[in-house]
Design a protein around this motif. Structure first.
Motif, short mmCIF file in Angstrom:
data_model
loop_
_atom_site.label_atom_id
_atom_site.label_comp_id
_atom_site.label_asym_id
_atom_site.label_seq_id
_atom_site.Cartn_x
_atom_site.Cartn_y
_atom_site.Cartn_z
N LEU A 127 -44.85 -1.07 -12.97
CA LEU A 127 -44.43 -0.07 -12.06
C LEU A 127 -44.49 -0.60 -10.53
O LEU A 127 -45.73 -1.03 -10.24
CB LEU A 127 -45.55 1.18 -12.23
N LYS A 128 -43.89 -0.02 -9.87
CA LYS A 128 -43.78 -0.42 -8.22
C LYS A 128 -44.21 0.97 -7.50
O LYS A 128 -43.74 2.18 -7.95
CB LYS A 128 -42.60 -0.79 -7.74
N GLN A 129 -45.25 0.94 -6.77
CA GLN A 129 -45.52 2.06 -6.00
C GLN A 129 -45.76 1.62 -4.38
O GLN A 129 -46.47 0.72 -4.10
CB GLN A 129 -46.95 2.67 -6.44
N THR A 130 -45.69 2.32 -3.33
CA THR A 130 -45.69 2.11 -1.91
C THR A 130 -46.69 3.14 -1.63
O THR A 130 -47.18 4.06 -1.96
CB THR A 130 -44.37 2.24 -1.44
N ALA A 131 -47.51 2.61 -0.35
CA ALA A 131 -48.51 3.42 0.17
C ALA A 131 -48.68 2.85 1.87
O ALA A 131 -47.85 1.83 1.97
CB ALA A 131 -49.92 3.10 -0.32
N TYR A 132 -49.17 3.74 2.51
CA TYR A 132 -49.43 3.18 3.88
C TYR A 132 -50.85 3.62 4.55
O TYR A 132 -51.47 4.61 3.79
CB TYR A 132 -48.46 3.93 4.97
N LEU A 133 -51.22 3.13 5.42
CA LEU A 133 -52.75 3.46 6.10
C LEU A 133 -52.62 4.22 7.19
O LEU A 133 -51.75 4.11 8.14
CB LEU A 133 -53.28 2.00 6.33
N THR A 134 -53.57 4.96 7.19
CA THR A 134 -53.97 5.59 8.44
C THR A 134 -55.05 5.50 8.94
O THR A 134 -56.37 5.32 8.18
CB THR A 134 -53.48 7.11 8.39
#
Length: 465
Positions: free
Chosen positions: A126-133
């Motif tokens: 599975l591929k999943q994206t995320a970002y940081l804050t």
């Protein structure tokens, strides 16, 4: 005074010209009171840790950090410093800081990842994206990816009704922003996580974790259900007639659109050879593939399956390796009835070109040997006893009442003469006869003896003068 999280606690000192001067470009000011501040200073690879100068001129070295009010972590490319109740006023960082570096103040780090699918399978890739804050604002500073680690772990809920009972916690994905693997663009601030859910099916609790060398932050999501691998494999083994083993591949049609399946596989034969194959027919039928029968042994089949769920979500499945064993055929045994004479005279017979020997069952052989030994010992003892008795009777001068052993005096004299001539051997084998009758009755006695008694022995004695 209260802290306003929307404002930075750091203010750059000096003009643009001053900040371009190497000695002044790392100056900053803590404008208001904060309970704790964490800063990251990026420097050239392999350089020594920086030195911090307080507003009163006192210095803080990496070696003098006490671990209570000042925490210091240094690596080959950056220093991370956390200070409790820092002094207000202008600060300065002195060191071999990289030209494109800037001071970062870490306040509220958070990972924002896509929600996991409702239907997810064991063995799925599975591929999943995320970002940081940081403090609610996205972080797009490329160097910061060396500071934090982004992971997703699944912890078993320890429900005894599922196969993952007692499985503990396992990291299933690590997010990266380096343009490798499934990450699309390097250093764009979007981190990509690649899952390979080669874990037991069951109920799991997902945890998103952001870690720094000094602390970590976790986000726990609601429980998810990991369904068993939906691909089903079966094989019809060839027993030397058709020349092929028939492989059949199906799926759990409750979740999977069978017509969307594309299969990429390989077969490992017993001799170690590998053959790749693909099945691309878009039908609702069970997928089939013929495997050449290369003889007996273990065959293994490894599959990667591409398809869609009924909701339209595309998936990639890593199917566990399937093995089957082809046993060596057992030759047919033909029994031939043999007569007693043939079975006794021949210990081996030739059957279908192969020599087979007829063996007596172990227990019967043991019983026959024991009985034979007992008979031999018994007969030997009996012969010894009889022989001893006979020798004793012969060597002694005692007479037996049986007519066969009665001797006459004349016969005894004759035997004595033979004994003198032939010794002890003659004595053992001499024959006892009756004493002769008086002379006048000699003829009558001989006639009577000839008529009534026939001992079966030939008289070899010398005629009496």
């Amino acid at each position: 005074m209260p802290v306003n999280k929307n404002e930075s606690p750091l203010t750059t000192l000096g003009s643009e010209f001053h900040n371009s001067i190497e000695l002044l470009q790392n100056r900053f000011r803590i404008d208001y009171e904060v309970e704790e501040i964490t800063m990251v200073f990026f420097r050239k690879y392999g350089s020594s840790p920086i030195v911090l100068v307080r507003p009163d001129g006192s210095k803080i070295f990496q070696s003098t950090a006490d671990g209570e009010s000042i925490f210091w972590f240094d690596s080959t490319t950056y220093d991370m410093v956390s200070i409790k109740n820092p002094m207000l006023g202008p600060w300065q960082a002195v060191g071999n800081i990289s030209p494109d570096s800037r001071v970062m103040v870490i306040s509220e780090l958070a990972l924002h990842a896509d929600k996991l699918p409702d239907v997810i399978f064991s063995g799925e890739i599975l591929k999943q994206t995320a970002y940081l804050t940081n403090n609610g604002k996205p972080i797009n500073y490329a160097a910061f990816r060396d500071v934090v680690e982004l992971t997703i772990s699944l912890a078993s809920t320890n429900n005894p009704d599922y196969n993952n009972f007692g499985a503990g916690s396992q990291i299933v994905a690590t997010f990266q922003d380096n343009g490798k693997g499934t990450d699309e663009i390097p250093l764009d601030g979007v981190f990509t996580g690649q899952f390979n859910l080669s874990i037991a099916d069951g109920e799991w609790k997902p945890t998103f974790k952001v870690s720094t060398p000094m602390y970590s932050r976790e986000q726990v999501d609601p429980n998810i259900m990991l369904y068993p691998n939906p691909i089903k494999i079966d094989v019809a083994i060839d027993h030397g007639k058709a020349g092929y083993h028939y492989l059949e591949i199906d799926a759990d049609r409750e979740f999977i659109d069978i017509s969307s399946l594309l299969i990429d596989g390989k077969v490992r034969f017993p001799n170690g050879d590998i053959q790749n194959f693909s099945i691309t027919e878009m039908t609702d039928e069970v997928k089939k593939h013929d495997i050449v029968n290369f003889g007996y042994g273990t065959y293994s089949v490894k599959l990667t399956v591409f398809g869609n769920t009924h909701s339209g979500r595309e998936f990639i499945l890593d199917v566990p390796e399937y093995t089957f064993l082809v046993e060596e055929p057992v030759p047919d045994v033909v029994e031939i009835a043999l007569d007693n004479t043939s079975s006794e005279g021949n210990a081996a017979s030739t059957l279908d070109g192969k020599s087979t020997t007829e063996h007596t069952p172990p227990h019967e052989s043991n019983m026959s040997t024991s009985a034979l030994i007992s008979w031999i010992v018994g007969l030997n003892l009996l012969l010894i006893i009889i022989g001893g008795v006979v020798i004793w009777l012969i060597t002694s001068n005692q007479k037996l009442s049986l007519p066969f052993f009665n001797q006459t005096k004349a016969a005894k004299d004759i035997n004595d003469k033979v004994e003198k001539q032939h010794g002890m051997l003659a004595k053992l084998f001499r024959r006892k006869v009756k004493e002769p009758a008086p002379v006048e009755k000699d003829k009558k006695s001989k006639a009577s003896t000839a008529d009534t008694t026939d001992t079966g022995f030939m008289d070899l004695s010398m005629p009496k003068e």
